[in-house]
Design an enzyme around this catalytic site. Structure first.
Site, PDB file in Angstrom:
ATOM      1  N   HIS A  22       6.310 -17.883  -2.835  1.00 44.10           N
ATOM      2  CA  HIS A  22       6.726 -16.511  -3.171  1.00 44.10           C
ATOM      3  C   HIS A  22       8.220 -16.488  -3.494  1.00 44.10           C
ATOM      4  O   HIS A  22       9.016 -17.221  -2.879  1.00 44.10           O
ATOM      5  CB  HIS A  22       6.425 -15.565  -2.007  1.00 44.10           C
ATOM      6  CG  HIS A  22       6.552 -14.125  -2.400  1.00 44.10           C
ATOM      7  ND1 HIS A  22       7.773 -13.498  -2.473  1.00 44.10           N
ATOM      8  CD2 HIS A  22       5.629 -13.225  -2.786  1.00 44.10           C
ATOM      9  CE1 HIS A  22       7.589 -12.250  -2.885  1.00 44.10           C
ATOM     10  NE2 HIS A  22       6.292 -12.049  -3.073  1.00 44.10           N
ATOM     11  N   GLU A  63       4.967 -12.938 -11.004  1.00 48.04           N
ATOM     12  CA  GLU A  63       5.745 -11.875 -10.356  1.00 48.04           C
ATOM     13  C   GLU A  63       7.179 -11.924 -10.865  1.00 48.04           C
ATOM     14  O   GLU A  63       7.998 -12.690 -10.331  1.00 48.04           O
ATOM     15  CB  GLU A  63       5.741 -12.068  -8.834  1.00 48.04           C
ATOM     16  CG  GLU A  63       4.386 -11.921  -8.195  1.00 48.04           C
ATOM     17  CD  GLU A  63       4.480 -11.456  -6.738  1.00 48.04           C
ATOM     18  OE1 GLU A  63       3.920 -10.389  -6.447  1.00 48.04           O
ATOM     19  OE2 GLU A  63       5.126 -12.117  -5.921  1.00 48.04           O
TER      20      GLU A  63
HETATM   21  P1  13P Z   1       6.049  -4.932  -4.447  1.00 48.48           P
HETATM   22  O1  13P Z   1       4.627  -4.520  -4.843  1.00 48.48           O
HETATM   23  O2  13P Z   1       6.534  -4.253  -3.219  1.00 48.48           O
HETATM   24  O3  13P Z   1       6.973  -4.866  -5.598  1.00 48.48           O
HETATM   25  O4  13P Z   1       5.946  -6.494  -4.026  1.00 48.48           O
HETATM   26  C1  13P Z   1       5.342  -7.380  -4.888  1.00 48.48           C
HETATM   27  C2  13P Z   1       5.243  -8.689  -4.218  1.00 48.48           C
HETATM   28  O5  13P Z   1       6.248  -9.357  -3.977  1.00 48.48           O
HETATM   29  C3  13P Z   1       3.904  -9.153  -3.847  1.00 48.48           C
HETATM   30  O6  13P Z   1       3.918 -10.492  -3.468  1.00 48.48           O
END
Ligand code: 13P
Length: 255
Positions: free
Chosen positions: A96, A169
């Protein structure tokens, strides 16, 4: 066969044990008559055993937020694939961006973790990639994604029944309240798909991989992501901390 989409909640380090148990119970109730797609919740590691009991015999599956790459040994503070699996986890997030930022996890480590997860044969990895604001501003996004994928996945041998989830992401969208435009996510997912085709061939890229989006998804903006080709699901942070909001997201995506 049509792919089953997936919605994954990442609760990060946001809840204590009582809050975690309370939310898991609410989610279990919300989803009790819901059997579409795949729903996964990743609570903090110390609450996995408790949450596992709550989701037993439920449509909601359990995931962890991190794993170590060695099977066993003198690695203080780390958690192995075996330990996660015996706690009831079926999924684990790998690399992550918050770990990349605060713990300096790099794609060499992510590659090792991914290998360990694949070899363990009982967990599905959710591998995170994504550009930061600077890389986006300077138009290096496509290169960054291709490079991260090659570093994480290069040389990995996947068998016919093994699955890998790639979570795109964009770092600038995480926790910002502003999700990417769905069309831009679609474009980024295409880049991911083409890279997977290059590394594994079209058949494996199609059959063994899901490509999902994460970053400020909520019950409102999710609709824009529901129809998009190449988006196999969502990784949800903030909005997954509210059972109703998470249910809204899941209902919009999982048909
Ligand atoms: P948010 O949905 O709070 O932006 O977080 C996304 C995330 O990092 C999921 O792993």
């Amino acid at each position: 066969m049509k792919k089953q989409k997936i919605v994954i909640a990442n609760w990060k380090m946001k809840l204590n044990l009582a809050e975690t148990i309370g939310l898991a119970k609410e989610i279990k109730i919300k989803f009790q008559d819901f059997n579409k797609g795949r729903v996964v919740v990743c609570p903090g590691s110390l609450s996995l055993a408790e949450v596992s009991k709550i989701f037993k015999a439920s449509h909601v599956k359990l995931g962890a937020q991190n794993v170590f790459w060695e099977e066993k040994g003198a690695y203080t503070g780390e958690v192995s694939t075996e330990q996660l699996a015996e706690t009831g986890c079926g999924y684990v997030i790998v690399g992550h961006s918050e770990r990349r930022k605060y713990l300096l996890e790099n794609y060499e480590m992510i590659h090792l973790k991914l290998k360990a997860v694949i070899n363990s044969d009982n967990l599905i990895p959710i591998v995170c990639i994504g550009e930061n604001r600077e890389e986006r501003k300077t138009d290096r996004r496509d290169f960054v994604l291709v490079d991260q994928l090659h570093q994480a996945l290069g040389g990995i041998n996947i068998l016919a029944n093994q699955k890998i989830i790639i979570a795109y992401e964009p770092i600038w969208a995480i926790g910002s309240g502003v999700a990417i435009e769905p069309a831009e996510a679609e474009y980024a997912h295409k880049i991911v798909k083409l890279t997977l085709n290059d590394i594994f061939g079209i058949e494996k890229a199609n059959n063994n991989f899901d490509i999902i989006y994460g970053g400020s998804i909520d019950g409102k903006n999710v609709k824009g992501f529901a129809k998009i080709e190449n988006i196999d699901g969502l990784l949800v942070g903030g909005a997954s901390l509210n059972a109703e909001e998470f249910y809204k997201v899941a209902r919009a995506i999982l048909k």
